[in-house]
Design a protein around this motif. Structure first.
Motif, PDB file in Angstrom:
ATOM      1  N   LEU A 101      65.614  24.346  55.380  1.00  0.00           N
ATOM      2  CA  LEU A 101      64.958  25.627  55.140  1.00  0.00           C
ATOM      3  C   LEU A 101      64.790  25.877  53.652  1.00  0.00           C
ATOM      4  CD1 LEU A 101      63.797  28.357  55.942  1.00  0.00           C
ATOM      5  CD2 LEU A 101      66.139  29.219  56.110  1.00  0.00           C
ATOM      6  N   ARG A 102      65.853  25.577  52.905  1.00  0.00           N
ATOM      7  CA  ARG A 102      65.780  25.806  51.466  1.00  0.00           C
ATOM      8  C   ARG A 102      64.648  24.987  50.857  1.00  0.00           C
ATOM      9  NH1 ARG A 102      71.056  24.173  48.601  1.00  0.00           N
ATOM     10  NH2 ARG A 102      70.408  22.172  49.490  1.00  0.00           N
ATOM     11  N   GLU A 103      64.587  23.683  51.221  1.00  0.00           N
ATOM     12  CA  GLU A 103      63.526  22.849  50.673  1.00  0.00           C
ATOM     13  C   GLU A 103      62.153  23.341  51.098  1.00  0.00           C
ATOM     14  OE1 GLU A 103      64.089  20.397  48.331  1.00  0.00           O
ATOM     15  OE2 GLU A 103      65.882  21.624  48.491  1.00  0.00           O
ATOM     16  N   SER A 104      62.044  23.780  52.348  1.00  0.00           N
ATOM     17  CA  SER A 104      60.766  24.277  52.849  1.00  0.00           C
ATOM     18  C   SER A 104      60.340  25.529  52.106  1.00  0.00           C
ATOM     19  CB  SER A 104      60.863  24.571  54.351  1.00  0.00           C
ATOM     20  OG  SER A 104      61.141  23.399  55.072  1.00  0.00           O
ATOM     21  N   PHE A 105      61.313  26.395  51.816  1.00  0.00           N
ATOM     22  CA  PHE A 105      60.991  27.646  51.136  1.00  0.00           C
ATOM     23  C   PHE A 105      60.510  27.370  49.709  1.00  0.00           C
ATOM     24  CE2 PHE A 105      62.663  31.452  48.719  1.00  0.00           C
ATOM     25  CZ  PHE A 105      61.575  32.248  49.046  1.00  0.00           C
ATOM     26  N   MET A 107      59.061  34.333  34.614  1.00  0.00           N
ATOM     27  CA  MET A 107      57.943  34.929  35.339  1.00  0.00           C
ATOM     28  C   MET A 107      58.430  35.406  36.700  1.00  0.00           C
ATOM     29  SD  MET A 107      54.899  32.218  34.379  1.00  0.00           S
ATOM     30  CE  MET A 107      55.859  30.766  34.806  1.00  0.00           C
ATOM     31  N   VAL A 108      58.206  36.680  36.989  1.00  0.00           N
ATOM     32  CA  VAL A 108      58.724  37.300  38.209  1.00  0.00           C
ATOM     33  C   VAL A 108      57.573  37.551  39.187  1.00  0.00           C
ATOM     34  CG1 VAL A 108      59.944  39.291  39.155  1.00  0.00           C
ATOM     35  CG2 VAL A 108      60.566  38.400  36.896  1.00  0.00           C
ATOM     36  N   PHE A 109      57.792  37.150  40.443  1.00  0.00           N
ATOM     37  CA  PHE A 109      56.827  37.375  41.515  1.00  0.00           C
ATOM     38  C   PHE A 109      57.550  37.968  42.723  1.00  0.00           C
ATOM     39  CE2 PHE A 109      55.212  33.924  38.934  1.00  0.00           C
ATOM     40  CZ  PHE A 109      53.886  34.280  38.735  1.00  0.00           C
ATOM     41  N   SER A 110      56.769  38.592  43.605  1.00  0.00           N
ATOM     42  CA  SER A 110      57.395  39.279  44.739  1.00  0.00           C
ATOM     43  C   SER A 110      56.510  39.214  45.968  1.00  0.00           C
ATOM     44  CB  SER A 110      57.650  40.751  44.368  1.00  0.00           C
ATOM     45  OG  SER A 110      57.994  41.509  45.497  1.00  0.00           O
ATOM     46  N   MET A 111      57.138  39.052  47.134  1.00  0.00           N
ATOM     47  CA  MET A 111      56.391  39.110  48.401  1.00  0.00           C
ATOM     48  C   MET A 111      55.759  40.475  48.595  1.00  0.00           C
ATOM     49  SD  MET A 111      56.331  36.279  50.199  1.00  0.00           S
ATOM     50  CE  MET A 111      55.908  36.907  51.825  1.00  0.00           C
ATOM     51  N   SER A 112      56.363  41.497  48.024  1.00  0.00           N
ATOM     52  CA  SER A 112      55.894  42.862  48.236  1.00  0.00           C
ATOM     53  C   SER A 112      54.433  43.015  47.844  1.00  0.00           C
ATOM     54  CB  SER A 112      56.747  43.846  47.429  1.00  0.00           C
ATOM     55  OG  SER A 112      56.236  45.150  47.512  1.00  0.00           O
ATOM     56  N   LYS A 113      54.028  42.453  46.708  1.00  0.00           N
ATOM     57  CA  LYS A 113      52.692  42.695  46.179  1.00  0.00           C
ATOM     58  C   LYS A 113      51.694  41.597  46.527  1.00  0.00           C
ATOM     59  CE  LYS A 113      54.702  46.201  44.451  1.00  0.00           C
ATOM     60  NZ  LYS A 113      54.725  47.434  45.252  1.00  0.00           N
ATOM     61  N   ILE A 114      52.157  40.569  47.227  1.00  0.00           N
ATOM     62  CA  ILE A 114      51.221  39.527  47.655  1.00  0.00           C
ATOM     63  C   ILE A 114      50.316  40.058  48.757  1.00  0.00           C
ATOM     64  CG2 ILE A 114      51.050  37.305  48.845  1.00  0.00           C
ATOM     65  CD1 ILE A 114      53.586  36.476  47.362  1.00  0.00           C
ATOM     66  N   GLY A 115      50.876  40.851  49.632  1.00  0.00           N
ATOM     67  CA  GLY A 115      50.079  41.377  50.736  1.00  0.00           C
ATOM     68  C   GLY A 115      50.818  42.431  51.514  1.00  0.00           C
ATOM     69  N   SER A 116      51.435  43.365  50.819  1.00  0.00           N
ATOM     70  CA  SER A 116      52.140  44.494  51.431  1.00  0.00           C
ATOM     71  C   SER A 116      53.283  44.040  52.320  1.00  0.00           C
ATOM     72  CB  SER A 116      51.182  45.384  52.227  1.00  0.00           C
ATOM     73  OG  SER A 116      51.815  46.598  52.568  1.00  0.00           O
ATOM     74  N   LYS A 159      57.132  31.236  56.344  1.00  0.00           N
ATOM     75  CA  LYS A 159      56.006  31.159  57.286  1.00  0.00           C
ATOM     76  C   LYS A 159      54.812  31.966  56.806  1.00  0.00           C
ATOM     77  CE  LYS A 159      56.322  30.941  61.660  1.00  0.00           C
ATOM     78  NZ  LYS A 159      55.840  29.550  61.772  1.00  0.00           N
ATOM     79  N   LEU A 160      55.071  33.134  56.232  1.00  0.00           N
ATOM     80  CA  LEU A 160      53.976  33.957  55.733  1.00  0.00           C
ATOM     81  C   LEU A 160      53.259  33.264  54.573  1.00  0.00           C
ATOM     82  CD1 LEU A 160      55.784  37.406  55.881  1.00  0.00           C
ATOM     83  CD2 LEU A 160      53.908  36.674  57.345  1.00  0.00           C
ATOM     84  N   LEU A 161      54.025  32.679  53.651  1.00  0.00           N
ATOM     85  CA  LEU A 161      53.412  31.969  52.534  1.00  0.00           C
ATOM     86  C   LEU A 161      52.615  30.766  53.025  1.00  0.00           C
ATOM     87  CD1 LEU A 161      56.318  32.019  49.908  1.00  0.00           C
ATOM     88  CD2 LEU A 161      54.196  33.343  49.822  1.00  0.00           C
ATOM     89  N   ASN A 162      53.200  30.000  53.932  1.00  0.00           N
ATOM     90  CA  ASN A 162      52.502  28.826  54.444  1.00  0.00           C
ATOM     91  C   ASN A 162      51.216  29.203  55.165  1.00  0.00           C
ATOM     92  OD1 ASN A 162      54.428  27.135  53.431  1.00  0.00           O
ATOM     93  ND2 ASN A 162      55.485  26.791  55.370  1.00  0.00           N
ATOM     94  N   THR A 163      51.288  30.270  55.949  1.00  0.00           N
ATOM     95  CA  THR A 163      50.101  30.707  56.685  1.00  0.00           C
ATOM     96  C   THR A 163      48.979  31.067  55.715  1.00  0.00           C
ATOM     97  OG1 THR A 163      51.445  31.544  58.500  1.00  0.00           O
ATOM     98  CG2 THR A 163      49.209  32.399  58.321  1.00  0.00           C
ATOM     99  N   ALA A 164      49.324  31.798  54.647  1.00  0.00           N
ATOM    100  CA  ALA A 164      48.315  32.166  53.655  1.00  0.00           C
ATOM    101  C   ALA A 164      47.766  30.927  52.952  1.00  0.00           C
ATOM    102  CB  ALA A 164      48.906  33.140  52.645  1.00  0.00           C
ATOM    103  N   THR A 165      48.660  29.990  52.570  1.00  0.00           N
ATOM    104  CA  THR A 165      48.227  28.789  51.867  1.00  0.00           C
ATOM    105  C   THR A 165      47.293  27.946  52.726  1.00  0.00           C
ATOM    106  OG1 THR A 165      50.292  28.745  50.619  1.00  0.00           O
ATOM    107  CG2 THR A 165      49.019  26.713  50.667  1.00  0.00           C
ATOM    108  N   MET A 166      47.609  27.843  54.021  1.00  0.00           N
ATOM    109  CA  MET A 166      46.790  27.026  54.916  1.00  0.00           C
ATOM    110  C   MET A 166      45.388  27.593  55.099  1.00  0.00           C
ATOM    111  SD  MET A 166      48.429  24.315  55.961  1.00  0.00           S
ATOM    112  CE  MET A 166      47.853  23.819  57.579  1.00  0.00           C
ATOM    113  N   SER A 167      45.166  28.850  54.703  1.00  0.00           N
ATOM    114  CA  SER A 167      43.829  29.440  54.843  1.00  0.00           C
ATOM    115  C   SER A 167      42.920  29.065  53.687  1.00  0.00           C
ATOM    116  CB  SER A 167      43.940  30.965  54.925  1.00  0.00           C
ATOM    117  OG  SER A 167      44.205  31.522  53.639  1.00  0.00           O
ATOM    118  N   SER A 168      43.466  28.371  52.700  1.00  0.00           N
ATOM    119  CA  SER A 168      42.697  28.052  51.495  1.00  0.00           C
ATOM    120  C   SER A 168      41.375  27.380  51.838  1.00  0.00           C
ATOM    121  CB  SER A 168      43.525  27.140  50.591  1.00  0.00           C
ATOM    122  OG  SER A 168      42.757  26.664  49.514  1.00  0.00           O
ATOM    123  N   SER A 169      40.301  27.903  51.270  1.00  0.00           N
ATOM    124  CA  SER A 169      38.950  27.328  51.400  1.00  0.00           C
ATOM    125  C   SER A 169      38.389  27.422  52.803  1.00  0.00           C
ATOM    126  CB  SER A 169      38.929  25.867  50.930  1.00  0.00           C
ATOM    127  OG  SER A 169      39.358  25.782  49.592  1.00  0.00           O
TER     128      SER A 169
END
Length: 926
Positions: free
Chosen positions: A263-267, A403-412, A459-469
């Motif tokens: 899981l850690r590696e996947s994340f 550099m700080v990023f957050s799931m909160s602002k990626i898509g609510s 899963k949320l990140l992967n789902t968004a990434t897989m939508s690319s293009s």
């Protein structure tokens, strides 16, 4: 989520202990059937509450019921959960319903191809046969006697958005019911009732909208359409510690506790892949540690803590800034870190002892800033630095130290509480291991974010990434939403006659200044009295006297539309108040005549008439007062006309005072009378973003009155500055020149007795060369000025317009102007023609043609404008194709859908007249 499963198991146990099992349930078998054709979505539901089974698929078959009433098998737990949670879409193939972490790893094998187009499987169009409510994706429960499970065509639609759940006017957490909680509807603004079935009146005191949260809740529909992001957990999940510490972005994980941790590696891979998709971090030329925490609050606090270990530090952020930075600074390290309470730009002493938080784009004004202090220890807050909130050219790979990023602002996803930081190894000026100290801070406070949170985030990140293009690209979807809303609201604010102004750049935040109130509380009350809750600008460090309030544009579609409509009502009221006051001043309480000197597109009679008709096609439009051509001057200093006024898409004509000693001469204007307040309202609405400049004609020939009040639309400033309301890199529009010069050449001519000002310049030029035919006898009314005089005025108009440094584009096939010269579909760029849908666009005469275009170009050359822009008249590029592509270099083309109705009456006049005079018009060409 473990509580949900445990509650379901407990409920089933108690039920089994108290009474025999329900006979219909005993006779069922738990069946699993792959449904490879489904890829549907749901509806309005918070994806943070979705769950996923991580430790294996449910057994395909449990042949015998449990032997003892108090024994609960895993399948029975799943069965109970399925019946309790009636929320999950039935859409995912059983082939993918496998151990969660192995499915994540399988994603990784595909992720290297994420930049390529990845089409989504087709959605089944079969109707549901016997859908079982609450069944996880790709599964259903066979009824007695059925051999196929009865699963084909099971609908993927979530119960939370069908018509009988919150009436489509709210959201519903279906998952709560699995805990025995009575889940209730959360109604959108201006709806109420147990099922959100009651719509409040628009002016009801309870109809209040609160657009003050910088989230993008409109993404709910996107995630509901992607069931592959669903997560469900068995109760045994999370029974072992699995830390999230990882070496670097380039090294493999250091598994110190001896537990296999895919899981850690996947994340971490999901984070890296998602940033590659976004293009906002330079992952190829730098080595980073990734620090994970429970939300951006904790990551920022950990960074302040780590940077202040070697002695006292002053923490600063440029005003305006997020208010919570202050508390974070004072709490993160009470021994060494403290917030600088005074002017953040004047911190004395050694700036290497300053910890500076740099937010880009900035909260709350969407601006980009450089650090105040070059040698400060910097934390770069980039939670809004994503392609769905910024223009394409703004997003470049960054390589800041922290550099700080957050799931909160990626898509609510604020409730997920998951964030991370990229911390550069061997950062300049930092001796201690900042990443390690940050991880220690997080470990000592929370141990680690929960595995369930990380799994769901992955899963949320992967789902968004897989939508690319793909056609449903995650970032493109969000950007188009933000862009549309930002442009609409900007255009609306510009109609307030200067009483409201936008004070933020493009992005999710939308600051508004009440220009005449000079008090933020009064501005806040102004909106509150209109049913709109805002936040005070002083909350972010603005001076209360600046009268700024903060709003945001990322809410649910329903709530944004209410916000827009309420703002529109407020703008209309402010506009009307302004119009009445201005008219009272100019007309001296109705005792003085008022004239407007047209210095741009008001040269067109067809354009003015369409404006007076509230931009609608009407059968019997009113006649206009005559316009008088002539030179006009300013009252006091001289005036000049330039093409600098930003109308969001192009640079419009603008009159401004001359600078002292500049000695600019008079300009050509076309002066007409404004007869009453209603006419002025229509005119003011069209020119709502302009100032009024008092002018005076050089020659008071009738019908001009020397005692009247004369004004032109322009800018009271002598200095040309980039308008903060200008969303894009503006340019000179050839269609705008055609609008003005064509309007002069058509003047007040009328082809037919319909009341509409239409004129065929090409026909006039043909007949002018044929001395045997006079066009005056073929039309209802010829222009009141001769062809030669009109051309002379057009050349003089060009000659009295100063040069520009802006680029000049040939947008004739995709006019950027609001109105345009009459054009048929075959003269327009295909996308524009398709949008129009009718017989033609535009109400401005003359109708476009190659003859007319060449004639106008000759006027521009004769007026000395061949080389008066950044490029010459021969170097005008066509922007049409790029204007329909997301591109920061050009503003987007106008949406013409339904603009001129199914039948353009102005073009119909031209068409009928040409048909009637077909034989006469066969005269030789020009």
């Amino acid at each position: 989520m473990r509580q949900l499963v445990a509650a379901a198991a407990l409920l089933l146990t108690l039920t089994a202990s108290a009474s025999p099992p329900d006979p219909p349930l005993r006779g069922r078998r738990l069946r699993v059937k792959a449904n490879k054709n489904h890829n549907g979505g749901g509806g309005k539901h918070d994806p943070n509450h979705w769950m996923h089974v991580p430790n294996g698929r449910p057994p395909e078959e449990e042949s015998e019921p449990a032997q003892q009433a108090h024994t609960v098998s895993q399948a029975a737990v799943v069965q109970a959960l399925l019946q309790a949670d009636a929320a999950l879409p039935v859409s995912r193939s059983m082939d993918e319903f496998v151990t969660e972490e192995s499915s994540i790893n399988r994603y990784q094998a595909k992720s290297a191809k994420s930049a390529k187009k990845m089409p989504r499987p087709p959605t089944s169009t079969k109707s549901a046969k016997k859908p079982a409510p609450g069944v996880p994706p790709g599964q259903c429960i066979a009824l007695p006697g059925e051999t196929d499970g009865g699963c084909e065509g099971v609908s993927p639609k979530r119960p939370s958005v069908v018509e009988n759940r919150c009436s489509g006017n709210g959201w519903f957490n279906d998952e709560d019911s699995s805990l025995g909680i009575e889940a209730t509807c959360n109604c959108f603004a201006c709806y109420k009732g147990d099922n959100c079935e009651k719509e409040l009146q628009f002016n009801d005191t309870e109809c209040i909208v609160k657009p003050d949260d910088p989230e993008m809740r409109f993404y709910q529909d996107w995630f509901d359409g992607h069931p592959e992001a669903i997560s469900i957990f068995y109760p045994s999940y999370g029974m072992n510690y699995r830390g999230l510490n990882r070496a670097t972005t380039n090294d493999k994980a250091d598994d110190r506790i001896g537990v296999n941790n895919p899981l850690r590696e996947s994340f971490y891979k999901a984070i890296i892949d998602f940033h590659r998709y976004a293009g906002n971090v330079d992952l190829d030329n730098h080595e980073y540690d990734i620090v994970v925490g429970m939300g951006g609050h904790q990551i920022l606090s950990a960074a302040i803590f780590a940077l202040s270990q070697d002695g006292p530090k002053t923490v600063v952020a440029r005003v305006p800034h997020w208010i919570r930075f202050i508390n974070m600074a004072n709490v993160a390290n009470t021994k060494n870190a403290s917030w600088w309470e005074r002017n953040e730009a004047n911190v004395p002493g050694n700036h290497s002892d300053v910890v500076e938080i740099v937010t880009n784009p900035n909260n709350p004004n969407n601006e980009y800033y450089e650090p105040l202090y070059e040698d400060s220890k910097q934390i770069h807050d980039l939670v809004y630095y994503w392609p769905n909130q910024q223009k394409k050219g703004e997003i470049v790979p960054r390589s800041d130290d922290i550099m700080v990023f957050s799931m909160s602002k990626i898509g609510s996803m604020p409730d997920l509480r998951l964030a991370w930081a990229f911390v550069k190894r061997k950062a300049p000026g930092v001796e201690r291991d900042v990443a390690k100290t940050m991880k220690t801070y997080i470990s000592d406070t929370i141990q680690s974010p929960s595995g369930m949170t990380v799994l769901r985030g992955t899963k949320l990140l992967n789902t968004a990434t897989m939508s690319s293009s793909t056609d449903n690209d995650y970032f493109e979807y969000g950007f188009e939403k933000v862009k549309s809303r930002f442009d609409r609201l900007t255009g609306l604010i510009q109609k307030s006659a200067g009483k409201l102004e936008r004070r933020s750049k493009f992005g999710i935040f939308f600051l508004i200044e009440c220009t005449e109130l000079r008090n933020e509380t009064k501005c806040h009350e102004l909106f509150k009295n209109s049913g709109i809750e805002t936040r005070l600008g002083s909350r972010y460090g603005y001076d209360p006297a600046e009268s700024i309030v903060m709003t945001c544009i990322g809410d649910y579609d329903s709530e944004f539309e209410i916000f827009y409509k309420k703002t529109e009502a407020l703008v209309n009221k402010l506009f009307d108040d302004r119009s009445v006051a201005e008219w009272k001043e100019m007309s001296n309480d109705g005792t003085r005549r008022v004239f407007n000197s047209g210095i741009g597109s008001l040269t067109s009679f067809g354009g003015r008439q369409y404006t007076n008709s509230n931009s609608e096609m009407i059968e019997n439009p009113e006649n206009l007062t005559v316009a008088t051509p002539g030179l006009i001057s300013g009252v006091g200093p001289g005036i000049k006309r330039d093409l600098t006024y930003c109308l969001a898409r192009y640079a419009a004509a603008n009159v401004r005072p001359c600078e002292e000693g500049e000695g600019c001469g008079p300009i050509l204007g076309f002066t007409f009378e404004v007869n009453n307040l209603d006419e002025y309202r229509s005119l003011r609405r069209r020119e709502s973003s302009y100032d009024r400049l008092q002018v005076t004609p050089r020659n008071f020939q009738p019908p001009l009155d020397p005692d009247a009040y004369y004004f032109a639309w322009g800018d009271n400033s002598t200095v040309v500055e980039k308008d903060p309301r200008c969303n894009y890199n503006t340019f000179i529009s050839q269609s705008y020149w055609d609008y003005i010069l064509g309007g002069i050449m058509a003047w007040d001519g009328r082809l037919l007795d319909t009341g509409r000002y239409t004129w065929d310049l090409e026909a006039e030029l043909k007949l002018h060369n044929n001395n045997e035919v006079n066009i005056d006898g073929l039309v209802t009314a010829a222009p009141s000025i001769s062809l030669e005089e009109r051309r002379e005025y057009a050349v003089q108009f060009v000659n009295t317009t100063v040069a520009s440094e802006l680029p000049w584009y040939n947008d004739r096939r995709c006019p950027y102007t609001g109105n345009m010269n009459i054009k048929t579909a075959d003269e327009l760029f295909p996308t524009v023609a398709e949008q129009l849908g009718g017989n033609a666009g535009g109400t401005i005469s003359p109708p476009s043609s190659q003859v007319v275009n060449d004639y106008i170009d000759k006027i521009l050359r004769d007026g000395g404008w061949s080389n008066k822009a950044a490029n010459s008249i021969d170097e005008r590029a066509e922007p049409c194709e790029q204007s329909f592509v997301r591109d920061n270099n050009l503003p987007p083309a106008r949406d013409r859908t339904g603009k001129f109705g199914p039948v353009n009456l102005y073009y119909s006049d031209v068409e009928i007249w040409r048909k009637t005079n077909e034989k006469v018009l066969e005269a030789e060409d020009v």
